[in-house]
Motif scaffolding. Structure first.
Motif, PDB file in Angstrom:
ATOM      1  N   PHE A 147      43.991  36.442  37.655  1.00  0.00           N
ATOM      2  CA  PHE A 147      44.258  35.930  38.996  1.00  0.00           C
ATOM      3  C   PHE A 147      44.454  34.416  38.956  1.00  0.00           C
ATOM      4  CE2 PHE A 147      42.922  40.021  40.048  1.00  0.00           C
ATOM      5  CZ  PHE A 147      41.636  40.260  39.593  1.00  0.00           C
TER       6      PHE A 147
ATOM      7  N   TYR B 256      29.858  38.417  45.677  1.00  0.00           N
ATOM      8  CA  TYR B 256      29.598  37.419  44.642  1.00  0.00           C
ATOM      9  C   TYR B 256      29.044  36.136  45.265  1.00  0.00           C
ATOM     10  CZ  TYR B 256      33.260  40.325  42.458  1.00  0.00           C
ATOM     11  OH  TYR B 256      34.016  41.371  41.997  1.00  0.00           O
TER      12      TYR B 256
ATOM     13  N   ILE C 211      34.133  38.840  38.007  1.00  0.00           N
ATOM     14  CA  ILE C 211      35.282  37.934  37.981  1.00  0.00           C
ATOM     15  C   ILE C 211      34.827  36.587  37.461  1.00  0.00           C
ATOM     16  CG2 ILE C 211      37.071  36.830  39.350  1.00  0.00           C
ATOM     17  CD1 ILE C 211      36.965  39.221  41.243  1.00  0.00           C
TER      18      ILE C 211
ATOM     19  N   ASN D  71      32.493  44.642  46.603  1.00  0.00           N
ATOM     20  CA  ASN D  71      31.742  43.871  45.613  1.00  0.00           C
ATOM     21  C   ASN D  71      31.521  42.493  46.227  1.00  0.00           C
ATOM     22  OD1 ASN D  71      32.046  46.067  43.945  1.00  0.00           O
ATOM     23  ND2 ASN D  71      33.291  45.010  42.430  1.00  0.00           N
TER      24      ASN D  71
ATOM     25  N   TYR E 209      28.963  32.179  43.850  1.00  0.00           N
ATOM     26  CA  TYR E 209      29.348  31.214  42.838  1.00  0.00           C
ATOM     27  C   TYR E 209      28.801  29.845  43.231  1.00  0.00           C
ATOM     28  CZ  TYR E 209      32.949  34.483  41.105  1.00  0.00           C
ATOM     29  OH  TYR E 209      33.611  35.567  40.590  1.00  0.00           O
TER      30      TYR E 209
ATOM     31  N   LEU F 226      29.677  29.182  47.015  1.00  0.00           N
ATOM     32  CA  LEU F 226      30.762  29.997  47.546  1.00  0.00           C
ATOM     33  C   LEU F 226      30.410  31.474  47.467  1.00  0.00           C
ATOM     34  CD1 LEU F 226      33.527  27.965  45.797  1.00  0.00           C
ATOM     35  CD2 LEU F 226      33.563  28.426  48.246  1.00  0.00           C
TER      36      LEU F 226
ATOM     37  N   LEU G  41      34.013  27.233  38.715  1.00  0.00           N
ATOM     38  CA  LEU G  41      33.115  28.110  39.459  1.00  0.00           C
ATOM     39  C   LEU G  41      32.195  28.848  38.488  1.00  0.00           C
ATOM     40  CD1 LEU G  41      35.427  27.631  41.566  1.00  0.00           C
ATOM     41  CD2 LEU G  41      34.881  29.897  42.432  1.00  0.00           C
TER      42      LEU G  41
ATOM     43  N   SER H 139      35.290  41.408  46.914  1.00  0.00           N
ATOM     44  CA  SER H 139      36.461  42.041  46.320  1.00  0.00           C
ATOM     45  C   SER H 139      36.318  43.556  46.448  1.00  0.00           C
ATOM     46  CB  SER H 139      36.628  41.662  44.848  1.00  0.00           C
ATOM     47  OG  SER H 139      35.695  42.357  44.037  1.00  0.00           O
TER      48      SER H 139
ATOM     49  N   PRO I 289      41.549  40.967  43.118  1.00  0.00           N
ATOM     50  CA  PRO I 289      40.978  39.620  43.179  1.00  0.00           C
ATOM     51  C   PRO I 289      39.822  39.509  44.152  1.00  0.00           C
ATOM     52  CG  PRO I 289      42.923  39.716  44.537  1.00  0.00           C
ATOM     53  CD  PRO I 289      42.815  41.055  43.862  1.00  0.00           C
ATOM     54  N   ALA I 290      39.126  38.373  44.048  1.00  0.00           N
ATOM     55  CA  ALA I 290      38.077  38.027  44.996  1.00  0.00           C
ATOM     56  C   ALA I 290      38.656  37.144  46.086  1.00  0.00           C
ATOM     57  CB  ALA I 290      36.942  37.300  44.280  1.00  0.00           C
ATOM     58  N   PHE I 291      38.062  37.252  47.271  1.00  0.00           N
ATOM     59  CA  PHE I 291      38.469  36.441  48.420  1.00  0.00           C
ATOM     60  C   PHE I 291      37.241  35.673  48.893  1.00  0.00           C
ATOM     61  CE2 PHE I 291      42.655  38.178  48.756  1.00  0.00           C
ATOM     62  CZ  PHE I 291      42.533  39.454  48.246  1.00  0.00           C
ATOM     63  N   PHE I 292      37.444  34.388  49.141  1.00  0.00           N
ATOM     64  CA  PHE I 292      36.318  33.485  49.316  1.00  0.00           C
ATOM     65  C   PHE I 292      36.085  33.057  50.752  1.00  0.00           C
ATOM     66  CE2 PHE I 292      34.932  32.313  45.066  1.00  0.00           C
ATOM     67  CZ  PHE I 292      35.943  32.841  44.290  1.00  0.00           C
ATOM     68  N   GLY I 293      34.818  32.748  51.036  1.00  0.00           N
ATOM     69  CA  GLY I 293      34.464  32.049  52.249  1.00  0.00           C
ATOM     70  C   GLY I 293      34.755  30.568  52.090  1.00  0.00           C
ATOM     71  N   GLN I 294      34.405  29.805  53.118  1.00  0.00           N
ATOM     72  CA  GLN I 294      34.720  28.384  53.112  1.00  0.00           C
ATOM     73  C   GLN I 294      33.685  27.543  52.376  1.00  0.00           C
ATOM     74  OE1 GLN I 294      37.655  26.707  54.198  1.00  0.00           O
ATOM     75  NE2 GLN I 294      38.161  28.853  53.835  1.00  0.00           N
TER      76      GLN I 294
ATOM     77  N   TYR J  16      44.436  31.007  41.597  1.00  0.00           N
ATOM     78  CA  TYR J  16      43.990  30.522  42.892  1.00  0.00           C
ATOM     79  C   TYR J  16      44.373  29.053  43.031  1.00  0.00           C
ATOM     80  CZ  TYR J  16      40.790  34.551  43.259  1.00  0.00           C
ATOM     81  OH  TYR J  16      40.252  35.808  43.343  1.00  0.00           O
TER      82      TYR J  16
END
Lengths: 111, 107
Positions: free
Chosen positions: B34, A34, B95, A32, A36, A90, A44, A94, A99-104, B36
């Motif tokens: 979650f 995203y 999310i 998935n 933001y 951002l 966000l 996921s 959870p979601a994991f983000f770029g910088q 963060y």
């Protein structure tokens, strides 16, 4: 392990110019994805999410669009930027759950 | 409408002064909550996932707990390097994030 790449890190664009931000994910398949946006000192705001190639859900009506041309590539675009498009963008990925994991992130300033 | 609310918006603590951050949510079918951490100018860093009421997770000075209506992030004896914005989020088919709590730990 999975990694997410987002570029550029900073961008200054004039009002009315086009925009293209790109995000790619490595080490996983069918994520998935995203986009933001975070205004200064704010939370966000979900702009778009995608559960598969060509499947895009838009959360906020505006002059931005998103595309997913490949499984692990997500692109945020605009034909004509507005001052109000300035912010911190951002990309995240996921699995179907979890959870979601983000770029910088990309700091966009429209002038 | 599903939503998540965090409080307080900002919190200043002395080093070593323990406290808790709150995340209250209204969602018809929670599929994960979650926490963060976000440092200025960076993307959020994932800390914890909680799925069911009564669940707890710990990492160093942080402990996250979950009830049917809210989650808490407890910070025990914080240090200045714990200063950051802490975000909570929930999942339904996407999310959704709260606005965060800006935490500042004074040395």
């Amino acid at each position: 392990s999975q990694t997410i790449h987002q570029w550029p890190a900073t961008l200054v664009q004039p009002v009315g110019s086009p925009l293209s931000l790109e995000c790619t994910v490595e080490g996983t398949s069918n994520p998935n994805l995203y986009w933001y946006r975070q205004a200064a000192g704010r939370g966000l705001q979900l702009l778009f999410y995608s559960v598969g190639i060509g499947q895009i859900s838009s959360e906020v009506p505006q002059n931005l669009s998103a595309s997913r041309p490949q499984d692990r590539q997500f692109i945020l675009s605009s034909k004509k930027l507005l001052l109000s498009d300035s912010g911190f963008y951002l990309c995240a990925w996921s699995k179907t759950s979890g959870p979601a994991f983000f770029g910088q992130g990309t700091r966009l300033t429209v002038v | 409408e599903d939503q998540v609310t965090q409080s307080p918006e900002a919190l200043r603590l002395q080093e070593g002064e323990s406290s808790s951050l709150n995340c209250s949510y209204t969602v018809s079918g929670l599929r994960g909550l979650f926490w963060y951490r976000q440092d200025p100018g960076k993307g959020p860093e994932f800390l914890f996932t909680l799925y069911s009421a009564g669940e707890e997770k710990e990492k160093e000075r942080l402990k996250a707990t979950l009830t049917k209506k809210e989650s808490f992030l407890h910070i025990t004896a914080p240090k200045p390097e714990d200063s950051a914005t802490y975000l909570c989020a929930f999942r339904d088919d996407k999310i959704i994030f709260g606005k965060g709590t800006r935490l500042h730990i004074l040395p």
